[in-house]
Design a protein around this motif. Structure first.
Motif, short mmCIF file in Angstrom:
data_model
loop_
_atom_site.label_atom_id
_atom_site.label_comp_id
_atom_site.label_asym_id
_atom_site.label_seq_id
_atom_site.Cartn_x
_atom_site.Cartn_y
_atom_site.Cartn_z
N GLN A 166 -14.21 2.82 25.55
CA GLN A 166 -15.09 3.24 24.46
C GLN A 166 -16.37 2.44 24.39
OE1 GLN A 166 -12.06 2.88 21.51
NE2 GLN A 166 -12.24 0.66 21.32
N GLY A 167 -16.65 1.69 25.44
CA GLY A 167 -17.89 0.95 25.49
C GLY A 167 -17.85 -0.38 24.78
N HIS A 168 -17.12 -0.47 23.68
CA HIS A 168 -16.98 -1.72 22.94
C HIS A 168 -15.67 -1.69 22.17
CE1 HIS A 168 -18.07 -5.34 20.74
NE2 HIS A 168 -17.67 -4.74 19.64
N CYS A 169 -15.02 -2.85 22.10
CA CYS A 169 -13.79 -2.99 21.32
C CYS A 169 -13.88 -4.30 20.57
CB CYS A 169 -12.57 -2.98 22.24
SG CYS A 169 -11.01 -3.44 21.44
N ASP A 170 -13.87 -4.23 19.25
CA ASP A 170 -14.00 -5.44 18.44
C ASP A 170 -12.91 -6.45 18.77
OD1 ASP A 170 -16.23 -4.49 17.14
OD2 ASP A 170 -15.13 -3.77 15.37
N GLU A 171 -11.67 -5.96 18.97
CA GLU A 171 -10.55 -6.87 19.22
C GLU A 171 -10.71 -7.58 20.56
OE1 GLU A 171 -9.02 -7.43 16.73
OE2 GLU A 171 -8.57 -5.65 15.56
N CYS A 172 -10.99 -6.82 21.60
CA CYS A 172 -11.15 -7.44 22.92
C CYS A 172 -12.37 -8.34 22.97
CB CYS A 172 -11.24 -6.36 24.00
SG CYS A 172 -9.69 -5.44 24.26
N ALA A 173 -13.46 -7.93 22.33
CA ALA A 173 -14.69 -8.72 22.35
C ALA A 173 -14.54 -10.03 21.59
CB ALA A 173 -15.84 -7.90 21.76
N SER A 174 -13.65 -10.06 20.60
CA SER A 174 -13.47 -11.26 19.78
C SER A 174 -12.33 -12.15 20.26
CB SER A 174 -13.22 -10.86 18.32
OG SER A 174 -12.00 -10.13 18.19
N GLY A 175 -11.77 -11.83 21.42
CA GLY A 175 -10.68 -12.64 21.95
C GLY A 175 -9.35 -12.36 21.29
N ASN A 176 -9.18 -11.16 20.76
CA ASN A 176 -7.93 -10.74 20.14
C ASN A 176 -7.36 -9.53 20.88
OD1 ASN A 176 -7.55 -12.44 17.60
ND2 ASN A 176 -9.68 -11.75 17.38
#
Length: 364
Positions: A108-118
């Protein structure tokens, strides 16, 4: 196989719910299709987790049989993709835990969880077994000869940690380390660990390693008291053997970590043990996923009920470093890989003290 290598993926396969009774079958299976971000691992050690039993019997929902369980995997990297992360090289001793993949922003181009180390909270979370990778291929675990996993979820193991000790750290270890660290376990804190099994014994070890002021093990029977004290607990509460345990120790704890997977735990008593603003963190997950929470237990004293699951790759690396620095050593019993069915049965009986690890002796 669809790709070229000189080894076969063979392991203990659960074909239906009967597998949980010690009826897994040793046979070849198809790993996920090779991608250049992957690592193939020649497995030496594979820890047995309670999750293995839940999934083998479809306790957490329908299992996509056939499945090879095991998500506490240690071995040597024998194939490393040219886009692999983490500086992994062929021959490195590496491990894989309970998560096999996440979207990492690919879908999806961006994932808040993956981008924040979660990454473990990613909506596209893929379990190491009994799940499906983003390419649609089924994931298979480590009660086997080889494992293939995306490199983002493959970890180098510090030299000072034995493979038998490292294996259970990758699920039981991180499942207890993550909430203890997140909810403030450390100097000046009084910590209670509920349940002294594979998870709970790690809770005692981590709470001590994190420098808690006091660590108390809480279990049903007095029989595990000696073990708990040897692990580093300062004291012990046996809820079945001491009728007034909840009133005698009321208001004593800053944080309780519950590793119990039961719908019938005495949760009102646990809330009574907490100080004002204390937290009960639940990591055990019953088959039906349900337990009752008395509202007064939360309301009186402004207490909190929280949950936690495994941990992110960054937390796993942090945990492994703590284990190396503090010489954390879980209580492990090694069993031959060929005896996996009997080990599964013994695990279900509660015979493990406190974690079984399957060993491929011909891979050592």
């Amino acid at each position: 196989m669809a790709d070229s290598h000189d080894y076969k993926f063979v392991g203990w396969m659960g074909l239906d719910k009967n597998a949980a009774q010690g009826n897994m079958i040793w046979q070849e299976f198809e790993p996920k299709a090779w991608e250049e971000t992957d690592v193939d691992i020649k497995i030496t050690h594979s820890g047995i987790c309670g999750s293995d039993l839940h999934v083998l019997r479809s306790g957490w929902g329908p299992t996509p049989y056939p499945v090879c369980v095991g998500h506490e995997i240690i071995g040597r990297a024998v194939r490393v993709g040219n886009k692999a992360e983490g500086g992994i090289e062929i021959g490195d001793r590496v491990g894989v835990g309970a998560q096999g993949d996440s979207c990492l922003g690919r879908t999806q181009g961006h994932c808040d969880e993956c981008a924040s180390g979660n990454e473990h909270f990613c909506a596209k979370h893929v379990g190491t077994y009994g799940s499906f990778h983003l390419n649609g291929d089924k994931s298979h675990g480590g009660h086997a000869l080889y494992n293939r996993s995306p490199s983002h979820f493959v970890f180098k193991i510090p030299d000072s940690i034995s493979s038998a000790s490292a294996a259970p750290m990758l699920c039981a270890g991180i499942t207890t380390y993550s909430p203890l660290k997140h909810f403030g376990c450390g100097p000046g804190k009084r910590i209670g660990i509920i349940g002294l099994g594979g998870l709970g014994h790690f809770g005692v070890l981590w709470a001590r390693a994190l420098g808690a002021e006091s660590v108390v093990a809480i279990s049903r029977k007095e029989s595990k008291k000696v073990d708990a004290l040897k692990m580093g607990a300062d004291s012990y509460i046996a809820t079945d053997d001491h009728p007034n345990w909840d009133t005698e120790s009321a208001g004593s704890f800053d944080l309780l970590l519950s590793t119990i997977s039961s719908s019938n735990m005495p949760i009102a008593g646990y809330f009574a043990l907490l100080k004002r603003d204390g937290t009960l963190a639940q990591v055990g997950n019953p088959d039906d996923g349900v337990f009752s929470v008395p509202a007064p237990g939360l309301i009186i004293g402004r207490k909190r009920l929280a949950g936690s699951m495994i941990g992110a790759p960054g937390e796993i690396r942090e945990m492994l470093q703590l284990a190396a620095d503090k010489h954390v050593k879980p209580w492990v019993i090694e069993r031959p890989m060929e005896n996996a069915n009997q080990a599964i049965v013994d695990m279900e009986k509660g015979s493990a003290r406190y974690r079984y690890v399957l060993v491929n002796k011909n891979h050592l």
